[in-house]
Design a protein around this motif. Sequence first.
Motif, PDB file in Angstrom:
ATOM      1  N   MET A  63       0.857  -1.110  -0.047  1.00 37.06           N
ATOM      2  CA  MET A  63       0.095   0.002  -0.015  1.00 37.06           C
ATOM      3  C   MET A  63       0.827   1.273  -0.003  1.00 37.06           C
ATOM      4  O   MET A  63       2.095   1.206   0.571  1.00 37.06           O
ATOM      5  CB  MET A  63      -0.983  -0.209   1.098  1.00 37.06           C
ATOM      6  CG  MET A  63      -0.337   0.452   2.565  1.00 37.06           C
ATOM      7  SD  MET A  63      -1.618   0.356   3.764  1.00 37.06           S
ATOM      8  CE  MET A  63      -0.504  -0.017   5.058  1.00 37.06           C
ATOM      9  N   PHE A  64       0.405   2.224  -0.461  1.00 38.04           N
ATOM     10  CA  PHE A  64       1.231   3.682  -0.577  1.00 38.04           C
ATOM     11  C   PHE A  64       0.733   4.390   0.537  1.00 38.04           C
ATOM     12  O   PHE A  64      -0.211   4.420   1.125  1.00 38.04           O
ATOM     13  CB  PHE A  64       0.730   4.408  -2.015  1.00 38.04           C
ATOM     14  CG  PHE A  64       1.306   3.609  -3.128  1.00 38.04           C
ATOM     15  CD1 PHE A  64       2.433   3.585  -3.607  1.00 38.04           C
ATOM     16  CD2 PHE A  64       0.319   2.804  -4.064  1.00 38.04           C
ATOM     17  CE1 PHE A  64       3.118   2.961  -4.452  1.00 38.04           C
ATOM     18  CE2 PHE A  64       0.649   2.180  -5.247  1.00 38.04           C
ATOM     19  CZ  PHE A  64       2.154   2.214  -5.450  1.00 38.04           C
ATOM     20  N   LYS A  65       2.027   5.048   1.019  1.00 44.51           N
ATOM     21  CA  LYS A  65       1.666   6.101   2.062  1.00 44.51           C
ATOM     22  C   LYS A  65       2.923   7.260   1.833  1.00 44.51           C
ATOM     23  O   LYS A  65       3.895   6.858   1.325  1.00 44.51           O
ATOM     24  CB  LYS A  65       1.969   5.411   3.626  1.00 44.51           C
ATOM     25  CG  LYS A  65       0.838   4.239   4.034  1.00 44.51           C
ATOM     26  CD  LYS A  65       1.197   3.639   5.286  1.00 44.51           C
ATOM     27  CE  LYS A  65       0.720   4.866   6.171  1.00 44.51           C
ATOM     28  NZ  LYS A  65       0.391   4.266   7.517  1.00 44.51           N
ATOM     29  N   PHE A  66       2.649   8.238   2.678  1.00 44.79           N
ATOM     30  CA  PHE A  66       3.691   9.126   2.750  1.00 44.79           C
ATOM     31  C   PHE A  66       4.748   8.667   3.738  1.00 44.79           C
ATOM     32  O   PHE A  66       4.305   8.192   4.860  1.00 44.79           O
ATOM     33  CB  PHE A  66       3.230  10.569   3.029  1.00 44.79           C
ATOM     34  CG  PHE A  66       2.506  11.427   2.160  1.00 44.79           C
ATOM     35  CD1 PHE A  66       3.029  11.596   0.806  1.00 44.79           C
ATOM     36  CD2 PHE A  66       1.116  11.813   2.310  1.00 44.79           C
ATOM     37  CE1 PHE A  66       2.360  12.322  -0.019  1.00 44.79           C
ATOM     38  CE2 PHE A  66       0.515  12.131   1.460  1.00 44.79           C
ATOM     39  CZ  PHE A  66       1.172  12.652   0.190  1.00 44.79           C
ATOM     40  N   ARG A  67       5.910   8.850   3.358  1.00 45.28           N
ATOM     41  CA  ARG A  67       6.994   8.663   4.529  1.00 45.28           C
ATOM     42  C   ARG A  67       6.855   9.590   5.570  1.00 45.28           C
ATOM     43  O   ARG A  67       6.765  10.890   5.271  1.00 45.28           O
ATOM     44  CB  ARG A  67       8.358   8.764   3.778  1.00 45.28           C
ATOM     45  CG  ARG A  67       9.378   8.428   4.885  1.00 45.28           C
ATOM     46  CD  ARG A  67      10.938   8.566   3.992  1.00 45.28           C
ATOM     47  NE  ARG A  67      11.145   7.672   3.150  1.00 45.28           N
ATOM     48  CZ  ARG A  67      11.580   6.414   3.023  1.00 45.28           C
ATOM     49  NH1 ARG A  67      11.870   5.957   4.137  1.00 45.28           N
ATOM     50  NH2 ARG A  67      11.513   5.780   1.953  1.00 45.28           N
ATOM     51  N   THR A  68       6.792   8.850   6.693  1.00 52.12           N
ATOM     52  CA  THR A  68       6.737   9.897   8.058  1.00 52.12           C
ATOM     53  C   THR A  68       7.838   9.872   8.672  1.00 52.12           C
ATOM     54  O   THR A  68       8.032  10.535  10.071  1.00 52.12           O
ATOM     55  CB  THR A  68       5.425   9.904   8.718  1.00 52.12           C
ATOM     56  OG1 THR A  68       5.506   8.312   9.123  1.00 52.12           O
ATOM     57  CG2 THR A  68       4.132   9.853   7.848  1.00 52.12           C
ATOM     58  N   LEU A 108      -3.505   9.241   2.768  1.00 47.49           N
ATOM     59  CA  LEU A 108      -4.140   9.687   1.375  1.00 47.49           C
ATOM     60  C   LEU A 108      -3.680   9.145   0.258  1.00 47.49           C
ATOM     61  O   LEU A 108      -4.496   8.953  -0.601  1.00 47.49           O
ATOM     62  CB  LEU A 108      -3.746  11.312   1.361  1.00 47.49           C
ATOM     63  CG  LEU A 108      -4.582  12.100   0.334  1.00 47.49           C
ATOM     64  CD1 LEU A 108      -5.988  11.993   0.637  1.00 47.49           C
ATOM     65  CD2 LEU A 108      -4.391  13.439   0.555  1.00 47.49           C
ATOM     66  N   PRO A 109      -2.192   8.845  -0.127  1.00 50.56           N
ATOM     67  CA  PRO A 109      -1.940   7.989  -1.025  1.00 50.56           C
ATOM     68  C   PRO A 109      -2.370   6.674  -1.370  1.00 50.56           C
ATOM     69  O   PRO A 109      -2.400   6.204  -2.373  1.00 50.56           O
ATOM     70  CB  PRO A 109      -0.316   8.007  -0.900  1.00 50.56           C
ATOM     71  CG  PRO A 109       0.159   8.947   0.045  1.00 50.56           C
ATOM     72  CD  PRO A 109      -1.091   9.054   0.837  1.00 50.56           C
ATOM     73  N   GLN A 110      -3.226   6.086  -0.477  1.00 53.15           N
ATOM     74  CA  GLN A 110      -3.819   4.973  -0.444  1.00 53.15           C
ATOM     75  C   GLN A 110      -5.071   4.974  -1.470  1.00 53.15           C
ATOM     76  O   GLN A 110      -5.308   3.846  -1.992  1.00 53.15           O
ATOM     77  CB  GLN A 110      -4.153   4.222   0.826  1.00 53.15           C
ATOM     78  CG  GLN A 110      -3.036   4.025   1.782  1.00 53.15           C
ATOM     79  CD  GLN A 110      -3.377   3.380   3.087  1.00 53.15           C
ATOM     80  OE1 GLN A 110      -4.354   3.171   3.253  1.00 53.15           O
ATOM     81  NE2 GLN A 110      -2.481   3.451   3.894  1.00 53.15           N
ATOM     82  N   LEU A 112      -8.095   3.202  -6.270  1.00 50.42           N
ATOM     83  CA  LEU A 112      -8.161   2.906  -7.812  1.00 50.42           C
ATOM     84  C   LEU A 112      -7.504   1.842  -8.527  1.00 50.42           C
ATOM     85  O   LEU A 112      -8.219   1.473  -9.551  1.00 50.42           O
ATOM     86  CB  LEU A 112      -7.670   4.314  -8.320  1.00 50.42           C
ATOM     87  CG  LEU A 112      -8.420   5.657  -7.676  1.00 50.42           C
ATOM     88  CD1 LEU A 112      -7.542   6.750  -8.288  1.00 50.42           C
ATOM     89  CD2 LEU A 112      -9.790   5.751  -8.294  1.00 50.42           C
ATOM     90  N   CYS A 113      -6.747   1.155  -8.082  1.00 48.40           N
ATOM     91  CA  CYS A 113      -6.010   0.013  -8.505  1.00 48.40           C
ATOM     92  C   CYS A 113      -7.008  -1.310  -8.113  1.00 48.40           C
ATOM     93  O   CYS A 113      -6.543  -2.281  -8.908  1.00 48.40           O
ATOM     94  CB  CYS A 113      -4.523   0.029  -8.201  1.00 48.40           C
ATOM     95  SG  CYS A 113      -3.493   1.140  -8.882  1.00 48.40           S
TER      96      CYS A 113
END
Length: 156
Positions: free
Chosen positions: A1-6, A42-44, A49-50
């Motif tokens: 899953m996509f995420k922002f790097r924190t 948010l990037p999820q 969409l995929c």
Amino acid sequence: MFKFRTMRTDAPKDTPTHLLANPDIYITRVGKFLRKTSLDELPQVINILCGTMSIIGPRPALWNQYDLIAERDKYSANDVLPGLTGWAQINGRDELPIEVKAKLDGEYVAKMSFTFDVKCFFGTIVAVLKRDGVIEGGIGTTGKTDVCMTKETTSG
């Protein structure tokens, strides 16, 4: 899953935040804001969409959260697409012990319907605005201080 790097790039690899002795030293200032406001998720939307995630469903378990994965198996919660938000997130989030989180995920699976999804959706908005259940370093998500997108491997 996509995420922002924190977290900083020198944070221990393959170690979820809740297993770090002092996670605050690895989480960036921007990362703290993103986590507190849940904007790191948010990037999820790309995953949604995929077709690899849904908007509502049990949150994806990290690849090494064997206890959560095993507990969710009891309730068939690993048999549905993971979600951006879910029933457990609006009923305690990081504050919940693994057993309770898995049971709530199972309750979601048993009650899955459009109406229940709408309830979860609006409950999420309230929970995020109130910042309910957010414990930094709690059970949940896992560097120079840049914010960029990263891909995490999940299970379930």
